[in-house]
Design a protein around this motif. Structure first.
Motif: not given
Length: 216
Positions: A69-80, A88-97, A177-184
């Motif tokens: 959860x965050x303010x306004x349910x926003x996801x920032x663009x990929x920016x390492x 971004x860390x939460x998304x990475x953990x959810x998708x990759x781990x 990238x890892x979201x796009x890969x998993x989606x495809x």
């Protein structure tokens, strides 16, 4: 840390009530979760707003959703870039781990963050323009959404921006990238919904029609 205080009594009482009822009645399930680890079916990214209770909305059991959860349910663009990125860390953990099968963005009506973004972008909230404003800099993520709805009639702009908070997040997810890969690969699906707090309704984004429509 001497500034930390003990819990207020009403929370202590609620904890004891939960421990004596829900926990005791489901002790085997909690033990299994503790021993086997979590295997959530979906990740939900929702607003911090206390009125948005995603586990209740979807009737989810403990261990079923990985929730961020965050303010306004926003996801920032990929920016390492070496900075700290909680979302971004939460998304990475959810998708990759955790290998979640679904990732759901849950927006809602009456969002204070969205209203703040609208006020900031329309020049009515100079305090949010300050570099020192954490909220303002976070709401910069939604600025492109404001540009898309700025020509709408005034009474339609907030609702339009609430929808954009969902759409911008979905678009930004695709920059990972890892979201796009998993989606495809067919291992992940993305979903965007908007919850009307007063009506208890849920609309989902139909990418084929390009609109939000009531969940049938």
């Amino acid at each position: 840390m001497k500034e930390a205080s003990l819990l207020p009594q009403y929370l202590v009482q609620r904890y004891h009530g939960w421990r004596a009822t829900t926990f005791v009645e489901n002790r085997a399930w909690y033990r299994r979760l503790a021993e086997d680890g979590q295997r959530p079916r979906a990740m939900v990214i929702a607003c911090c707003d206390s009125r948005v209770h995603v586990t209740s909305i979807f009737g989810a059991d403990t261990g079923e959703f990985f929730i961020h959860r965050n303010v306004a349910n926003l996801v920032p663009a990929y920016a390492p870039d070496g900075e700290q990125h909680g979302t971004s860390a939460a998304v990475e953990y959810a998708v990759n781990a955790l290998k979640v099968a679904h990732l759901v963005i849950v927006g809602h009506t009456g969002c204070g963050g969205v209203q703040g973004c609208h006020a900031m972008c329309s020049g009515q909230a100079p305090d949010l323009e300050e570099k020192s404003s954490f909220v303002g800099r976070w709401m910069d993520i939604l600025r492109p959404g404001y540009e898309r709805i700025s020509n709408l009639p005034a009474d339609e702009q907030i609702r339009g921006l609430e929808q954009q908070a969902v759409l911008i997040s979905l678009e930004n997810l695709m920059t990972f990238p890892f979201v796009k890969t998993a989606l495809e690969a067919g291992e992940l699906s993305l979903h965007g919904v908007l919850h009307d707090i007063a009506q208890g309704t849920l609309e989902q984004y139909d990418s084929k029609l390009g609109v939000f429509a009531p969940v049938a």
